[in-house]
Design a protein around this motif. Structure first.
Motif, short mmCIF file in Angstrom:
data_model
loop_
_atom_site.label_atom_id
_atom_site.label_comp_id
_atom_site.label_asym_id
_atom_site.label_seq_id
_atom_site.Cartn_x
_atom_site.Cartn_y
_atom_site.Cartn_z
N LYS A 20 5.96 -2.10 54.12
CA LYS A 20 4.83 -1.43 54.75
C LYS A 20 3.82 -1.08 53.68
CE LYS A 20 7.64 0.57 58.45
NZ LYS A 20 8.07 1.82 59.12
N GLU A 249 -3.51 4.34 51.36
CA GLU A 249 -3.95 3.97 52.69
C GLU A 249 -4.80 5.10 53.28
OE1 GLU A 249 -0.62 2.99 55.06
OE2 GLU A 249 -0.08 1.20 53.89
N TYR A 250 -5.90 4.72 53.89
CA TYR A 250 -6.79 5.68 54.53
C TYR A 250 -6.75 5.45 56.04
CZ TYR A 250 -8.83 6.53 49.92
OH TYR A 250 -9.03 6.87 48.60
N ASP A 251 -6.74 6.54 56.81
CA ASP A 251 -6.88 6.35 58.25
C ASP A 251 -8.35 6.18 58.60
OD1 ASP A 251 -8.07 8.88 58.31
OD2 ASP A 251 -6.18 9.89 58.72
N GLN A 252 -8.61 5.80 59.84
CA GLN A 252 -9.97 5.47 60.23
C GLN A 252 -10.91 6.66 60.12
OE1 GLN A 252 -10.87 2.32 60.83
NE2 GLN A 252 -12.98 3.10 60.79
N ALA A 253 -10.39 7.86 60.38
CA ALA A 253 -11.25 9.05 60.27
C ALA A 253 -11.71 9.26 58.83
CB ALA A 253 -10.49 10.29 60.75
N GLU A 254 -10.80 9.04 57.86
CA GLU A 254 -11.18 9.17 56.46
C GLU A 254 -12.20 8.12 56.07
OE1 GLU A 254 -7.72 10.77 53.71
OE2 GLU A 254 -6.99 9.16 54.99
#
Length: 425
Positions: A20, A249-254
């Motif tokens: 992952k 890893e960045y989420d979409q909000a970040e």
């Protein structure tokens, strides 16, 4: 044989599904290592837990029934090197080369060599996840296939080649803060895929006649056991580390927040560029105006104090006073003031007995000491013009500086040389 390849395929699939996230510096030339292995290998038959064997001659020249020594008594010293590529924190490919020291009746020091390809699986990372850096202690498994060759003169098997498969465990101790070195213990089971036994052949009775059975049965009693110790060096990757490191890893909000911030900063930068361009144009305009002023002939606008000529008479003494004005911080007589000097010269020429006293003054602008020098220079300037231009004798002229004058409320009227002429009848 088919079972082995099926097992390898299933393990590879598990490895791929276990990964992952992405890693920094995971190119082809990253995560390579080289290692040195040493240890021992010995056949398992007749070690006290195997079946009985009748007949057959072992490679040591004894019958299999007599060859019942312990593992360490019949062990053969082995050494080799390996080159590995770690594709993921779980899965690696290994090329292994190995040679065994002679314990047979061969005339060579090395009587067997082997080359194998293995897949190696890090079970610690597979089941417990990779934390971004190798643990100090990890457990793995390896499986592979290879080719070996005996270099023998006994038993009519000189340069005998055969295929084998190796299954085993790997116990890794990752050393140092940077995890550049790994010490490993690698116990393995090795199956000969071309004949059943490593030392001698088992005979099976058939109804028609005795037959020597050949072929792999994957029986634990018909194998060799390897116990190897290895020291491995992991080459440095492009990221400067000797192991995998995660890409954050960045989420979409970040991501959206960072994009909005970048766009805002870009807008501010564009606004700054416009302001800088405007200021640059203003600077260029001011520079052009300054150059015009510097290159333009000086235009003198001078406000003269009304020239006052006073003449007084006390008994037989007569006096005449006139002023010569100067520009700010200057002691050069302006053309507009020359008539005032000439008036004094004309009077002195008409009255040869007359003398003149010239007192130089400066306004209170600027430094006091500089103004004292300026006042002296203004008095001397009028004296010099009377001598040089009008031919008045220096003995008839008394000139001196008197410093700062505050006689007049208008500052520029204090920038003056006062000429007082005295005659006697």
């Amino acid at each position: 044989m088919r079972k082995i390849f099926t097992l390898l395929a299933v393990a590879a699939a598990m490895t791929a599904s276990a990964q992952k996230g992405a890693f920094v510096s995971n190119g082809f030339f990253d995560n390579w290592s080289v290692g040195l292995n040493v240890g021992a290998t010995a056949a398992t038959h007749n070690l006290g837990f195997g079946p009985s064997y009748n007949g057959g001659t072992s490679f040591e020249g004894t019958t299999t029934q007599q060859n019942t020594r312990s593992f360490w008594q019949r062990a053969r010293f082995a050494a080799g090197v390996e080159l590995a590529k770690q594709w993921t924190p779980v899965f690696a490919s290994v090329i292994n080369g190995q040679a065994d020291v002679n314990t047979s009746n061969s005339s060579t020091f090395i009587d067997r060599w082997s080359v194998s390809y293995m897949n190696r699986f890090n079970l610690s990372n597979l089941f417990f996840g990779y934390k971004g850096k190798p643990r100090f202690f990890e457990v793995g498994a390896q499986a592979g296939i290879g080719m070996a060759s005996w270099i023998l003169e006994g038993n009519n098997r000189k340069d005998s080649h055969y295929l084998f498969t190796r299954l085993g465990l790997v116990f890794d101790f990752n050393l140092g803060q940077k995890r550049a070195w790994t010490f490993s213990i690698k116990p393995s089971i090795v199956y000969n895929l071309d004949q059943e036994l490593y030392q001698g052949n088992r005979q099976r009775a058939r109804p028609d006649n005795d037959h020597i059975y050949r072929g792999a049965t994957f029986n634990i009693n018909d194998t060799e056991i390897e116990v190897m110790a290895g020291l491995t060096y992991h080459f440095k990757n492009a990221n400067g580390e000797h192991h995998f490191t995660y890409v954050r890893e960045y989420d979409q909000a970040e991501v959206d927040a960072l994009n909005a911030r970048i766009n805002g900063l870009r807008g501010q930068l564009d606004g700054k560029d416009a302001q800088i361009a405007a200021l640059g144009a203003e600077v260029n305009d001011l520079r052009a105006k300054l150059n015009d002023c510097l290159n333009k002939p000086a235009q003198i606008q001078y406000v003269d104090r009304p020239v006052t000529v006073t003449q007084t008479q006390t008994q037989n003494t007569h006096s005449l006073a006139t002023n010569v004005h100067f520009r700010l911080a200057k002691y050069v007589i302006d053309p507009s003031q020359v008539p005032n000097v000439e008036r004094v010269a004309i009077y002195l020429k008409r009255h040869p007995e007359a003398t003149v006293t010239i007192l130089g003054y400066a306004s209170k602008d600027g430094n006091l000491e500089a103004n004292k020098v300026l006042a002296e220079n203004r008095a001397q300037a009028v004296k010099n013009m009377l001598i040089q231009k009008y031919g008045i004798a220096a003995s008839r002229i008394n000139a001196k500086g008197c410093g700062v004058s505050e006689a007049y409320d208008v500052l520029e009227w204090n920038r003056v040389s006062e000429c007082t002429i005295v005659t006697e009848d």
